[in-house]
Design a protein around this motif. Structure first.
Motif, short mmCIF file in Angstrom:
data_model
loop_
_atom_site.label_atom_id
_atom_site.label_comp_id
_atom_site.label_asym_id
_atom_site.label_seq_id
_atom_site.Cartn_x
_atom_site.Cartn_y
_atom_site.Cartn_z
N ALA A 1 -13.99 -29.55 4.49
CA ALA A 1 -14.07 -28.97 5.83
C ALA A 1 -14.19 -27.45 5.72
CB ALA A 1 -12.85 -29.37 6.64
N SER B 1 -17.58 -25.26 6.46
CA SER B 1 -17.54 -24.22 7.49
C SER B 1 -18.00 -22.88 6.93
CB SER B 1 -16.12 -24.08 8.02
OG SER B 1 -15.67 -25.31 8.56
N TYR C 1 -21.64 -21.80 6.73
CA TYR C 1 -22.33 -21.16 7.86
C TYR C 1 -22.22 -19.64 7.79
CZ TYR C 1 -23.13 -25.75 9.83
OH TYR C 1 -23.55 -27.04 10.02
N PHE D 1 -12.36 -22.19 14.19
CA PHE D 1 -13.63 -22.90 14.07
C PHE D 1 -13.38 -24.41 14.09
CE2 PHE D 1 -17.08 -24.84 11.60
CZ PHE D 1 -18.20 -24.28 12.20
N SER E 1 -14.40 -27.55 16.85
CA SER E 1 -15.56 -28.33 16.40
C SER E 1 -15.16 -29.65 15.75
CB SER E 1 -16.42 -27.51 15.44
OG SER E 1 -15.67 -27.12 14.30
N THR E 2 -14.40 -29.58 14.66
CA THR E 2 -14.08 -30.81 13.93
C THR E 2 -12.75 -31.43 14.34
OG1 THR E 2 -12.86 -29.77 12.11
CG2 THR E 2 -15.25 -29.84 11.90
N HIS F 1 -8.45 -32.18 11.45
CA HIS F 1 -7.69 -31.01 11.87
C HIS F 1 -6.80 -30.55 10.72
CE1 HIS F 1 -3.64 -32.78 12.01
NE2 HIS F 1 -4.37 -33.87 11.93
#
Lengths: 183, 183
Positions: free
Chosen positions: B5, B9, B12, B23, B27-28, B33
């Motif tokens: 994760a 991220s 990007y 972020f 989003s996720t 989490h």
DNA sequence: ATTATCATGTAAAAGGTTACATGATTTG
DNA sequence: CAAATCATGTAACCTTTTACATGATAAT
């Protein structure tokens, strides 16, 4: 929380760690599962806290059975947990979604292979529920009509599992089509 | 898996631990989490493995920002993970279902209160998705048209989240009616 | 005035997985 | 003949949560 899965199960009848694993595998597994090693260590902790008690049934040619029984303190702890409202949302971890989220630079074919594989796995799950679990509930009530209320709730959780898997397969179908057409 | 994760991220753009938390939260979060404390310690591990690198941006009156960048090794590790098929089924833990499964000796009104509370929580989630997340995706693509493919996949995961919450609310409605009528 | 935001982290504990160790009996 | 079933556990490791520690600025 495995704690309560064990206390709840032992509230039906005394079981060994091995039997608890089987019980969970055929009932709660699709919303709560555990490995044997974790079950054994957790039972030990629960006995140390006085919530369960174990007795040994000697056997020949295989390890003695250690049978766990719920104590009165265990029954109270379980009831306290059950009657206390659950005010949180569970926070699922879906590995497939995590991968998909970051897969923009993966080639189309790999993505489709991935999604189709998952589709077949989830389709299998749907079949399993329909074949196995529903029958087990009916059987339990037939043997003991006092479990009628229990069965009502067991069926409710089963309905969730079925609906969830159906949703998953549907979503995979949609997503496969989306990737085929627009990715 | 938090590892991926974070790598995904940072693929990007470079971010601090704090920004990574934000972020993920926008989003996720509904399929993956993490707490800040876990993010900070995992980033440290990733830097020790050479998958990310950090530089410090001094600030006054608040702690210096530690900005993490994906290294080439990190990019490769991420790509390797993404292109490797996921052959397992995720094994969700649904506390509500666990409680419900063992609730046959709980009184009817407590059960209904429990289910209605969960219904309102899940209804809120539906609203959040529709309001927040969909807008963020559109915004990201508007700023950077190269993210079109990414957005396609982000929307797919969002669709899953929406369908899941809709299913949950529907199932709760059915179950509330069941308990009212037959429990 | 209090709460939220920005921003970093550490430490201890709890929860969970994987690997190891043993070995007879039953089923395919 | 191989695999599954029965039956116990321990140890090491990894993942995750909770609690602690600090402190300015901006918004309500």
């Amino acid at each position: 929380m495995l704690k309560y899965a064990l206390l709840g199960s032992l509230n039906y009848y005394p079981m060994t760690g091995y039997e608890l694993k089987q019980f969970m595998d055929t009932s709660t597994a699709y919303f709560w599962h555990a490995r044997l090693s974790q079950i054994y260590t957790t039972l030990k902790d629960l006995e140390a806290s006085g919530l369960v008690r174990s007795t040994i049934e000697p056997q020949e040619d295989r390890p003695d059975r250690r049978v766990y029984t719920l104590t009165e303190a265990g029954r109270q702890d379980l009831q306290a947990w059950l009657s206390q409202p659950y005010t949180a949302l569970s926070q699922p971890k879906e590995t497939l979604l995590l991968k998909l989220f970051f897969s923009a630079r993966v080639d189309r074919e790999s993505l489709l292979t991935q999604l189709r594989l998952q589709r077949s796995l989830h389709q299998q799950q749907v079949d399993t529920y329909q074949a196995d679990t529903a029958g087990l509930i009916a059987e339990a009530v037939a043997h003991n009509p006092a479990l009628e209320k229990d069965a009502l709730l067991w069926e409710a959780t089963l309905r969730f599992g079925e609906a969830y898997e159906a949703l998953y397969v549907q979503w995979l179908d949609d997503t496969i089509r989306l990737v085929e057409e627009r990715f």
